[in-house]
Write an enzyme that holds these catalytic residues in place. Sequence first.
Site, PDB file in Angstrom:
ATOM      1  N   ARG A  14      35.790  34.439  42.179  1.00 49.80           N
ATOM      2  CA  ARG A  14      36.699  34.445  42.395  1.00 49.80           C
ATOM      3  C   ARG A  14      36.941  34.868  43.722  1.00 49.80           C
ATOM      4  O   ARG A  14      36.715  35.551  44.590  1.00 49.80           O
ATOM      5  CB  ARG A  14      37.211  35.065  41.736  1.00 49.80           C
ATOM      6  CG  ARG A  14      38.975  35.846  41.955  1.00 49.80           C
ATOM      7  CD  ARG A  14      39.854  36.143  40.929  1.00 49.80           C
ATOM      8  NE  ARG A  14      39.892  34.871  39.585  1.00 49.80           N
ATOM      9  CZ  ARG A  14      40.976  35.031  39.078  1.00 49.80           C
ATOM     10  NH1 ARG A  14      41.910  36.261  39.219  1.00 49.80           N
ATOM     11  NH2 ARG A  14      41.436  34.047  38.597  1.00 49.80           N
ATOM     12  N   HIS A  62      40.774  26.484  39.910  1.00 45.64           N
ATOM     13  CA  HIS A  62      40.155  27.339  38.612  1.00 45.64           C
ATOM     14  C   HIS A  62      39.875  26.599  37.439  1.00 45.64           C
ATOM     15  O   HIS A  62      40.872  26.223  35.795  1.00 45.64           O
ATOM     16  CB  HIS A  62      41.344  27.947  38.391  1.00 45.64           C
ATOM     17  CG  HIS A  62      41.586  29.470  37.681  1.00 45.64           C
ATOM     18  ND1 HIS A  62      39.619  30.167  37.116  1.00 45.64           N
ATOM     19  CD2 HIS A  62      41.793  30.548  37.000  1.00 45.64           C
ATOM     20  CE1 HIS A  62      40.322  30.365  36.425  1.00 45.64           C
ATOM     21  NE2 HIS A  62      41.561  31.294  36.847  1.00 45.64           N
ATOM     22  N   LYS A 122      32.999  47.201  53.812  1.00 48.79           N
ATOM     23  CA  LYS A 122      32.633  47.717  55.226  1.00 48.79           C
ATOM     24  C   LYS A 122      32.474  46.094  56.500  1.00 48.79           C
ATOM     25  O   LYS A 122      31.278  46.348  57.475  1.00 48.79           O
ATOM     26  CB  LYS A 122      31.034  47.964  54.789  1.00 48.79           C
ATOM     27  CG  LYS A 122      31.004  49.177  53.826  1.00 48.79           C
ATOM     28  CD  LYS A 122      29.490  49.633  54.120  1.00 48.79           C
ATOM     29  CE  LYS A 122      29.670  51.165  53.360  1.00 48.79           C
ATOM     30  NZ  LYS A 122      27.928  50.950  52.126  1.00 48.79           N
ATOM     31  N   ARG A 138      41.619  39.337  33.444  1.00 53.90           N
ATOM     32  CA  ARG A 138      40.885  38.322  32.300  1.00 53.90           C
ATOM     33  C   ARG A 138      40.029  37.546  32.483  1.00 53.90           C
ATOM     34  O   ARG A 138      39.022  37.413  31.512  1.00 53.90           O
ATOM     35  CB  ARG A 138      42.499  37.994  31.818  1.00 53.90           C
ATOM     36  CG  ARG A 138      43.083  36.448  31.821  1.00 53.90           C
ATOM     37  CD  ARG A 138      43.953  36.500  31.135  1.00 53.90           C
ATOM     38  NE  ARG A 138      44.896  37.439  31.526  1.00 53.90           N
ATOM     39  CZ  ARG A 138      45.574  37.707  30.363  1.00 53.90           C
ATOM     40  NH1 ARG A 138      46.306  37.034  29.733  1.00 53.90           N
ATOM     41  NH2 ARG A 138      47.157  38.451  30.599  1.00 53.90           N
ATOM     42  N   THR A 139      39.655  37.057  33.495  1.00 60.02           N
ATOM     43  CA  THR A 139      38.825  35.975  34.032  1.00 60.02           C
ATOM     44  C   THR A 139      37.501  37.059  34.026  1.00 60.02           C
ATOM     45  O   THR A 139      36.639  36.087  33.395  1.00 60.02           O
ATOM     46  CB  THR A 139      39.821  35.434  35.211  1.00 60.02           C
ATOM     47  OG1 THR A 139      40.514  35.219  35.307  1.00 60.02           O
ATOM     48  CG2 THR A 139      38.186  34.376  35.606  1.00 60.02           C
TER      49      THR A 139
HETATM   50  C1  NCD Z   1      45.746  32.824  37.224  1.00 57.93           C
HETATM   51  C2  NCD Z   1      44.868  32.851  38.048  1.00 57.93           C
HETATM   52  O1  NCD Z   1      44.660  34.169  39.002  1.00 57.93           O
HETATM   53  O2  NCD Z   1      44.816  31.631  39.108  1.00 57.93           O
HETATM   54  N1  NCD Z   1      45.115  34.343  36.453  1.00 57.93           N
HETATM   55  C3  NCD Z   1      44.089  33.858  35.398  1.00 57.93           C
HETATM   56  O3  NCD Z   1      42.815  33.021  35.779  1.00 57.93           O
HETATM   57  N2  NCD Z   1      43.882  34.276  34.225  1.00 57.93           N
HETATM   58  C4  NCD Z   1      46.890  32.740  37.952  1.00 57.93           C
HETATM   59  C5  NCD Z   1      47.860  33.729  38.074  1.00 57.93           C
HETATM   60  O4  NCD Z   1      47.269  34.788  38.692  1.00 57.93           O
HETATM   61  O5  NCD Z   1      49.104  34.262  38.145  1.00 57.93           O
END
Ligand code: NCD
Length: 320
Positions: A115, A143, A93, A65-66
């Site tokens: 990320r 986040h 690698k 989703r992100t």
């Molecule tokens: C969160 C994350 O990755 O920190 N999810 C997200 O960003 N959609 C929370 C999670 O992984 O539970």
Amino acid sequence: MTSAPAFPIYPHRHLLGIKDLSPGDIELLLDRAEKAVAISRQPEKKTSTLRGRTQINLFYESSTRTQSSFELAGKRLGADVMNMSVASSSVKKGETLIDTAMTLNAMRPDILIIRHSSAGAAALLAQKVGCAVVNAGDGAHEHPTQALLDALTIRRAKGRIGRLTVAICGDILHSRVARSNIILLNALGAAVRVVAPSTLLPSGIRDMGVTVYNSMAEGLKGVDVVMMLRLQRERMAGAMVPSVREYFRYFGLDSEKLKAANDGALVMHPGPMNRGVEIASEIADGPQSVIQEQVEMGVAVRMAVMEALLDPRRDPEGRA
Ligand code: NCD
């Protein structure tokens, strides 16, 4: 959407965490995001605000989703978006984060979205590259766009954030979502509670300006918002909960436990959800759930953040 002069210039070069933002910075991003919601609801969703700009998504942790939300946000602003799929890249690698960053930097991107499983990875990258950096989640640290989209969802449903009582429930220990939300909600004047078994609370949580509860019945009493978190079993070294069934019985949100909250309390979850672990299906899909709105607000908030960071009124070094 043109970069409306009506919005003040955003005073930061990167978005690394909510802790760097003033309440005014947060409100500015939320106001900009409102405009992006309207654009995403039009049949014609593409604008030219970031035309000619290059956005690279560098995701070291799997994310559906992100990553797709950042990708869509960039595309709706007219940017060229590239997804670096780490699984099939030189990272496999053995290349270091810094070497990968320097290589990407030489391709002259305008914005890098990262990320990573290590806290501080986004800040490290920001020191090394010449473009704007957005933290899309670094370890258990922050986040920021998740907290902003949660705030936008709450503000649209309740009309404000200040003076609301919000309970953040479950695996606080492993959650960057919880950290960013605690900082943001406190900054905007909400009362923040955390509800969790003590094994899932970080030491020092009380210094973050929250009230701690170990029982859902107590913790949800009179709250306006119930924010559930995923039980992050992949990050648990040992058994921090006796069993999933036991966890659901004491800390899973079901209709019985939700009765303690105020009438019309919002139910939120950042996803991905474990149905039957931290939340019952009837609640996730029920009338109080705003989980789908959160996803919609995610695209809008990411559009707002990228537009604010790449505001053409700044000089090429990113200064206002
Ligand atoms: C969160 C994350 O990755 O920190 N999810 C997200 O960003 N959609 C929370 C999670 O992984 O539970």
